[in-house]
Enzyme design. Structure first.
Site, PDB file in Angstrom:
ATOM      1  N   GLU A  48      -1.366  -6.114   9.069  1.00 29.92           N
ATOM      2  CA  GLU A  48      -0.350  -4.452   9.535  1.00 29.92           C
ATOM      3  C   GLU A  48      -0.532  -4.937  10.943  1.00 29.92           C
ATOM      4  O   GLU A  48      -2.130  -5.767  11.292  1.00 29.92           O
ATOM      5  CB  GLU A  48      -0.714  -3.455   9.184  1.00 29.92           C
ATOM      6  CG  GLU A  48       1.026  -2.978   7.586  1.00 29.92           C
ATOM      7  CD  GLU A  48       0.483  -1.674   7.928  1.00 29.92           C
ATOM      8  OE1 GLU A  48       0.432  -0.694   8.539  1.00 29.92           O
ATOM      9  OE2 GLU A  48       0.686  -1.524   7.186  1.00 29.92           O
TER      10      GLU A  48
ATOM     11  N   GLU B 249       9.570  -4.780  10.577  1.00 31.85           N
ATOM     12  CA  GLU B 249      10.192  -3.362  10.470  1.00 31.85           C
ATOM     13  C   GLU B 249      10.415  -2.484  11.082  1.00 31.85           C
ATOM     14  O   GLU B 249      10.177  -2.348  12.398  1.00 31.85           O
ATOM     15  CB  GLU B 249       8.947  -2.906   9.203  1.00 31.85           C
ATOM     16  CG  GLU B 249       9.104  -1.528   8.772  1.00 31.85           C
ATOM     17  CD  GLU B 249       8.729  -0.776   7.835  1.00 31.85           C
ATOM     18  OE1 GLU B 249       7.238  -1.638   7.462  1.00 31.85           O
ATOM     19  OE2 GLU B 249       8.462   0.191   7.254  1.00 31.85           O
TER      20      GLU B 249
ATOM     21  N   ASP C 124      -1.573  -6.315   0.060  1.00 32.90           N
ATOM     22  CA  ASP C 124      -0.919  -5.576   0.708  1.00 32.90           C
ATOM     23  C   ASP C 124      -2.460  -4.889   1.151  1.00 32.90           C
ATOM     24  O   ASP C 124      -3.610  -4.679   0.545  1.00 32.90           O
ATOM     25  CB  ASP C 124       0.107  -4.337   0.725  1.00 32.90           C
ATOM     26  CG  ASP C 124       0.547  -4.223   2.277  1.00 32.90           C
ATOM     27  OD1 ASP C 124      -0.024  -4.874   3.180  1.00 32.90           O
ATOM     28  OD2 ASP C 124       0.866  -3.106   1.907  1.00 32.90           O
TER      29      ASP C 124
ATOM     30  N   ASP D 281       0.255  -0.915  -0.273  1.00 29.66           N
ATOM     31  CA  ASP D 281       0.089  -0.469   0.155  1.00 29.66           C
ATOM     32  C   ASP D 281       0.786   1.399   0.099  1.00 29.66           C
ATOM     33  O   ASP D 281       0.476   2.653  -0.153  1.00 29.66           O
ATOM     34  CB  ASP D 281      -1.132   0.068   1.206  1.00 29.66           C
ATOM     35  CG  ASP D 281      -0.352  -0.312   2.523  1.00 29.66           C
ATOM     36  OD1 ASP D 281       1.091   0.308   2.992  1.00 29.66           O
ATOM     37  OD2 ASP D 281      -1.300   0.420   3.209  1.00 29.66           O
ATOM     38  N   SER D 282       2.184   0.674   0.080  1.00 27.64           N
ATOM     39  CA  SER D 282       3.230   2.220   0.097  1.00 27.64           C
ATOM     40  C   SER D 282       2.840   2.978  -1.876  1.00 27.64           C
ATOM     41  O   SER D 282       3.388   3.687  -1.881  1.00 27.64           O
ATOM     42  CB  SER D 282       4.547   1.883  -0.126  1.00 27.64           C
ATOM     43  OG  SER D 282       4.764   0.763  -0.823  1.00 27.64           O
TER      44      SER D 282
ATOM     45  N   LYS E  29      -0.723  -9.667   3.004  1.00 22.54           N
ATOM     46  CA  LYS E  29      -0.165  -9.171   3.870  1.00 22.54           C
ATOM     47  C   LYS E  29      -0.946  -8.027   4.999  1.00 22.54           C
ATOM     48  O   LYS E  29      -1.832  -7.835   3.826  1.00 22.54           O
ATOM     49  CB  LYS E  29       1.530  -8.617   3.524  1.00 22.54           C
ATOM     50  CG  LYS E  29       2.017  -7.720   5.034  1.00 22.54           C
ATOM     51  CD  LYS E  29       3.248  -7.116   4.340  1.00 22.54           C
ATOM     52  CE  LYS E  29       3.141  -6.109   4.183  1.00 22.54           C
ATOM     53  NZ  LYS E  29       2.557  -4.965   4.917  1.00 22.54           N
TER      54      LYS E  29
HETATM   55  O1  KIV Z   1       3.246  -0.573   1.499  1.00 21.76           O
HETATM   56  C1  KIV Z   1       4.143  -1.616   2.048  1.00 21.76           C
HETATM   57  O2  KIV Z   1       5.654  -1.331   0.764  1.00 21.76           O
HETATM   58  C2  KIV Z   1       4.984  -2.287   3.244  1.00 21.76           C
HETATM   59  C3  KIV Z   1       6.224  -1.528   3.421  1.00 21.76           C
HETATM   60  C4  KIV Z   1       7.102  -1.161   4.123  1.00 21.76           C
HETATM   61  C5  KIV Z   1       6.926  -3.213   4.433  1.00 21.76           C
HETATM   62  O3  KIV Z   1       4.097  -2.828   3.897  1.00 21.76           O
END
Ligand code: KIV
Length: 281
Positions: free
Chosen positions: A117, A184, A85, A46-47, A115
């Site tokens: 968080e 992280e 994500d 989600d970056s 994934k």
């Molecule tokens: O969104 C992302 O790229 C991430 C990384 C910072 C681990 O979650």
């Protein structure tokens, strides 16, 4: 024909002591480059909110955006282990929402895992998604979606008490059924301890040596301009290369040196005369 990398392959690599190379990707060409370069895994993080859309953080990112980018990445990297994500509010609301949104990644974008968080506080979500048959990767330490609560994008687990909380998160993630863990921005001593007490492979982004490493592609190729975290190693300067190329183009256009003869399409032999006659009538 190449075979898509599986969770089983990643465990085999860990067991053989081979490091797992993981990178984010958000689009088709980057995914193609990653597969050609020999990456093992891709994260459609989600970056993308910051790296692609120019938001200040990851909170505004939607499920639909994550799905569209995951589809593109899967098309570009058919043989890599691709991870979707879960964006903010796609799993925080309930176990049922978490399962439905995780399932969308598999049904619509053909990813291999998702994934999310958090540690102790999302254990029931991890359990519910796992029980739906979906491979879950936990993400603890610095969790950008809750950076407001963490006091910003800061390293975590730097005091003994804070490190103990990170370890508790790691244990909760594994107990809930996650098959891989991403840590992280924590000191390497904490990561090493986590690795010593967990059975699942542990991957690191800014958390020292581990079973494998993750970096954000826009950071490591020198594309993202706003800031560069301490743990990033820059392997290229794509921003500089792109700006120089664009500046050359502007110069050529202004000087009328582009387009040149070799960029023109030719009329089929004899058609030019016919065309000019036709236009006279
Ligand atoms: O969104 C992302 O790229 C991430 C990384 C910072 C681990 O979650």
């Amino acid at each position: 024909m190449a075979k898509r990398k599986s969770l089983f392959d990643l465990y085999k690599m860990r067991d053989a002591g081979e490091q797992i190379a993981w990178l984010t990707a958000y689009d088709f060409p980057t995914a193609q480059f990653a597969e050609a370069a020999g990456l093992d895994m891709l994260l459609v993080g989600d970056s993308l909110g910051m790296c692609i859309y120019g938001y200040n953080g990851t909170v505004p990112v939607t499920m639909d955006q994550c799905i569209v980018h995951s589809e593109a990445v899967r098309r570009g990297a058919p043989n890599l282990f691709v991870v979707g994500d879960m964006p903010f509010l796609s799993y925080q609301t309930s176990d049922a929402d978490a399962v439905l949104n995780a399932g969308r990644f598999l049904k619509e974008a053909d990813v291999d895992a998702i994934k999310l968080e958090g540690g102790v506080r999302v254990a029931s979500r991890i359990k519910a998604i796992t029980e739906a048959g979906i491979v879950v990767i936990g993400h603890i330490g610095l969790t950008p979606q809750s950076s407001g609560q963490l006091g910003g994008h800061k390293a975590q687990g730097r005091t003994a008490d804070a490190a103990k909380l990170v370890v508790e998160d790691a244990l909760a993630v594994e107990k809930a059924g996650a098959r891989l863990l991403l840590v992280e921005a924590v000191p390497p001593e904490v990561t090493a301890y986590i690795k010593s007490v967990l059975g699942i492979p542990v991957l690191s982004i800014g958390a020292g040596p581990c079973d494998g490493q993750l970096l954000i592609v826009s950071d490591m190729i020198g594309e993202f301009q706003a800031f560069t975290p301490k743990f990033v190693k820059k392997y290229a300067n794509v921003a500089e290369v792109s700006i120089n190329a664009m500046a050359e183009y502007v110069k050529d256009v202004k000087a009328r040196s582009f387009p040149a003869e070799e960029h023109f399409y030719k009329m089929i032999a004899g058609e030019e005369d016919k065309f000019l006659k036709l236009m006279k009538n």
